[in-house]
Design a protein around this motif. Structure first.
Motif, PDB file in Angstrom:
ATOM      1  N   LEU A  84     -29.331 -14.412  13.299  1.00 48.04           N
ATOM      2  CA  LEU A  84     -30.301 -15.311  13.921  1.00 48.04           C
ATOM      3  C   LEU A  84     -29.547 -16.200  14.899  1.00 48.04           C
ATOM      4  N   PRO A  85     -29.996 -16.283  16.131  1.00 50.16           N
ATOM      5  CA  PRO A  85     -29.303 -17.120  17.111  1.00 50.16           C
ATOM      6  C   PRO A  85     -29.459 -18.604  16.779  1.00 50.16           C
ATOM      7  N   GLN A  86     -28.371 -19.327  16.870  1.00 53.71           N
ATOM      8  CA  GLN A  86     -28.386 -20.765  16.621  1.00 53.71           C
ATOM      9  C   GLN A  86     -27.884 -21.476  17.875  1.00 53.71           C
ATOM     10  N   SER A  87     -28.550 -22.547  18.239  1.00 52.51           N
ATOM     11  CA  SER A  87     -28.193 -23.258  19.468  1.00 52.51           C
ATOM     12  C   SER A  87     -26.814 -23.899  19.392  1.00 52.51           C
ATOM     13  N   ASP A  88     -26.340 -24.210  18.184  1.00 52.66           N
ATOM     14  CA  ASP A  88     -25.033 -24.858  18.057  1.00 52.66           C
ATOM     15  C   ASP A  88     -23.879 -23.862  17.922  1.00 52.66           C
ATOM     16  N   GLY A  89     -24.184 -22.568  17.983  1.00 46.08           N
ATOM     17  CA  GLY A  89     -23.146 -21.555  17.937  1.00 46.08           C
ATOM     18  C   GLY A  89     -22.754 -21.116  16.540  1.00 46.08           C
ATOM     19  N   THR A  90     -23.322 -21.703  15.498  1.00 47.20           N
ATOM     20  CA  THR A  90     -22.999 -21.290  14.139  1.00 47.20           C
ATOM     21  C   THR A  90     -23.721 -19.989  13.802  1.00 47.20           C
ATOM     22  N   ALA A  91     -23.182 -19.295  12.833  1.00 45.68           N
ATOM     23  CA  ALA A  91     -23.793 -18.041  12.402  1.00 45.68           C
ATOM     24  C   ALA A  91     -24.898 -18.319  11.396  1.00 45.68           C
ATOM     25  N   SER A  92     -25.938 -17.547  11.507  1.00 44.51           N
ATOM     26  CA  SER A  92     -27.049 -17.639  10.577  1.00 44.51           C
ATOM     27  C   SER A  92     -27.624 -16.243  10.436  1.00 44.51           C
ATOM     28  N   TRP A  93     -28.104 -15.924   9.236  1.00 42.48           N
ATOM     29  CA  TRP A  93     -28.605 -14.575   9.000  1.00 42.48           C
ATOM     30  C   TRP A  93     -29.882 -14.607   8.187  1.00 42.48           C
ATOM     31  N   ALA A  94     -30.570 -13.477   8.207  1.00 40.41           N
ATOM     32  CA  ALA A  94     -31.754 -13.270   7.385  1.00 40.41           C
ATOM     33  C   ALA A  94     -31.696 -11.847   6.829  1.00 40.41           C
ATOM     34  N   VAL A  95     -32.283 -11.673   5.670  1.00 35.26           N
ATOM     35  CA  VAL A  95     -32.371 -10.355   5.047  1.00 35.26           C
ATOM     36  C   VAL A  95     -33.749  -9.792   5.377  1.00 35.26           C
ATOM     37  N   ASP A  98     -35.983  -2.477   5.756  1.00 29.63           N
ATOM     38  CA  ASP A  98     -35.609  -1.413   6.682  1.00 29.63           C
ATOM     39  C   ASP A  98     -36.644  -1.170   7.777  1.00 29.63           C
ATOM     40  N   HIS A  99     -37.917  -1.183   7.435  1.00 29.11           N
ATOM     41  CA  HIS A  99     -38.943  -0.840   8.426  1.00 29.11           C
ATOM     42  C   HIS A  99     -38.963  -1.808   9.605  1.00 29.11           C
ATOM     43  N   LEU A 100     -38.492  -3.034   9.425  1.00 29.06           N
ATOM     44  CA  LEU A 100     -38.480  -3.990  10.532  1.00 29.06           C
ATOM     45  C   LEU A 100     -37.468  -3.606  11.611  1.00 29.06           C
ATOM     46  N   LEU A 101     -36.431  -2.888  11.235  1.00 29.81           N
ATOM     47  CA  LEU A 101     -35.418  -2.492  12.211  1.00 29.81           C
ATOM     48  C   LEU A 101     -35.956  -1.475  13.218  1.00 29.81           C
ATOM     49  N   HIS A 102     -37.047  -0.835  12.854  1.00 24.94           N
ATOM     50  CA  HIS A 102     -37.603   0.207  13.715  1.00 24.94           C
ATOM     51  C   HIS A 102     -38.684  -0.314  14.656  1.00 24.94           C
ATOM     52  N   ASP A 103     -38.944  -1.621  14.589  1.00 30.10           N
ATOM     53  CA  ASP A 103     -39.950  -2.218  15.470  1.00 30.10           C
ATOM     54  C   ASP A 103     -39.323  -3.437  16.154  1.00 30.10           C
ATOM     55  N   PRO A 104     -38.672  -3.234  17.293  1.00 33.93           N
ATOM     56  CA  PRO A 104     -37.952  -4.324  17.963  1.00 33.93           C
ATOM     57  C   PRO A 104     -38.817  -5.544  18.275  1.00 33.93           C
ATOM     58  N   VAL A 106     -41.539  -6.709  16.600  1.00 30.41           N
ATOM     59  CA  VAL A 106     -41.774  -7.458  15.363  1.00 30.41           C
ATOM     60  C   VAL A 106     -40.487  -8.138  14.908  1.00 30.41           C
ATOM     61  N   LEU A 107     -39.372  -7.447  15.024  1.00 21.19           N
ATOM     62  CA  LEU A 107     -38.083  -8.016  14.624  1.00 21.19           C
ATOM     63  C   LEU A 107     -37.748  -9.242  15.469  1.00 21.19           C
ATOM     64  N   GLU A 108     -37.988  -9.172  16.760  1.00 18.56           N
ATOM     65  CA  GLU A 108     -37.706 -10.314  17.637  1.00 18.56           C
ATOM     66  C   GLU A 108     -38.639 -11.481  17.334  1.00 18.56           C
ATOM     67  N   GLU A 109     -39.910 -11.195  17.049  1.00 15.36           N
ATOM     68  CA  GLU A 109     -40.842 -12.253  16.667  1.00 15.36           C
ATOM     69  C   GLU A 109     -40.397 -12.931  15.371  1.00 15.36           C
ATOM     70  N   LEU A 110     -39.929 -12.145  14.421  1.00 15.03           N
ATOM     71  CA  LEU A 110     -39.429 -12.688  13.161  1.00 15.03           C
ATOM     72  C   LEU A 110     -38.206 -13.563  13.410  1.00 15.03           C
ATOM     73  N   ARG A 111     -37.284 -13.082  14.223  1.00 17.34           N
ATOM     74  CA  ARG A 111     -36.099 -13.883  14.557  1.00 17.34           C
ATOM     75  C   ARG A 111     -36.506 -15.227  15.164  1.00 17.34           C
ATOM     76  N   THR A 112     -37.460 -15.180  16.080  1.00 15.49           N
ATOM     77  CA  THR A 112     -37.918 -16.404  16.748  1.00 15.49           C
ATOM     78  C   THR A 112     -38.521 -17.377  15.738  1.00 15.49           C
ATOM     79  N   ARG A 113     -39.383 -16.878  14.854  1.00 15.46           N
ATOM     80  CA  ARG A 113     -40.015 -17.746  13.847  1.00 15.46           C
ATOM     81  C   ARG A 113     -38.980 -18.331  12.891  1.00 15.46           C
TER      82      ARG A 113
END
Length: 135
Positions: A84-95, A98-104, A106-113
């Motif tokens: 997940l992109p962070q404005s301060d440059g720190t790393a952040s992740w989400a779990v 699998d099906h989300l990886l096949h729909d860019p 939806v995946l980008e919307e999830l990242r944004t939220r």
């Protein structure tokens, strides 16, 4: 619930893979962090999925910690960790599943939220901290 073809030794096999990837020292750090988190959650306590801010719990170990928690919580190994992109440059992740990886899209919307929610939570935490320290 295991992914197709996985037997009852899912956790043991997964832990052996983690040990091979991290070596004994890193493996023990990740296990201790996951154990403390699970104890807090089991006791009904809120917990922050984070570790110490030093090199002993760097980005690689943090990702492994999150992946282990996902396996412990879901009983499956078919999840994926996304950055997940962070404005301060720190790393952040989400779990994610699998099906989300096949729909860019939806995946980008999830990242944004998720990124927006993390930003809002951080702002609220800073405001509460400021409130507590000024009282």
């Amino acid at each position: 619930m295991n992914t197709p073809g996985e037997g009852p030794d899912l956790l043991d096999a997964y832990l052996q893979e983690v040990l091979a990837r991290l070596g004994r020292e890193g493996f023990e750090v990740v296990l201790r962090a996951a154990d403390v988190t699970c104890e807090l959650l089991a006791g009904g306590h809120p917990t922050l999925l984070a570790g110490p801010d030093d090199d002993a719990f760097g980005h690689g170990l943090q990702r492994e910690y999150l992946a282990l928690l996902a396996v412990l919580i879901t009983g499956r190994t078919d999840h994926h960790i996304i950055t997940l992109p962070q404005s301060d440059g720190t790393a952040s992740w989400a779990v994610v599943e699998d099906h989300l990886l096949h729909d860019p899209k939806v995946l980008e919307e999830l990242r944004t939220r998720l990124t927006a929610r993390a930003h809002e939570t951080a702002q609220a935490a800073r405001a509460l901290e400021q409130w507590w320290t000024t009282d």
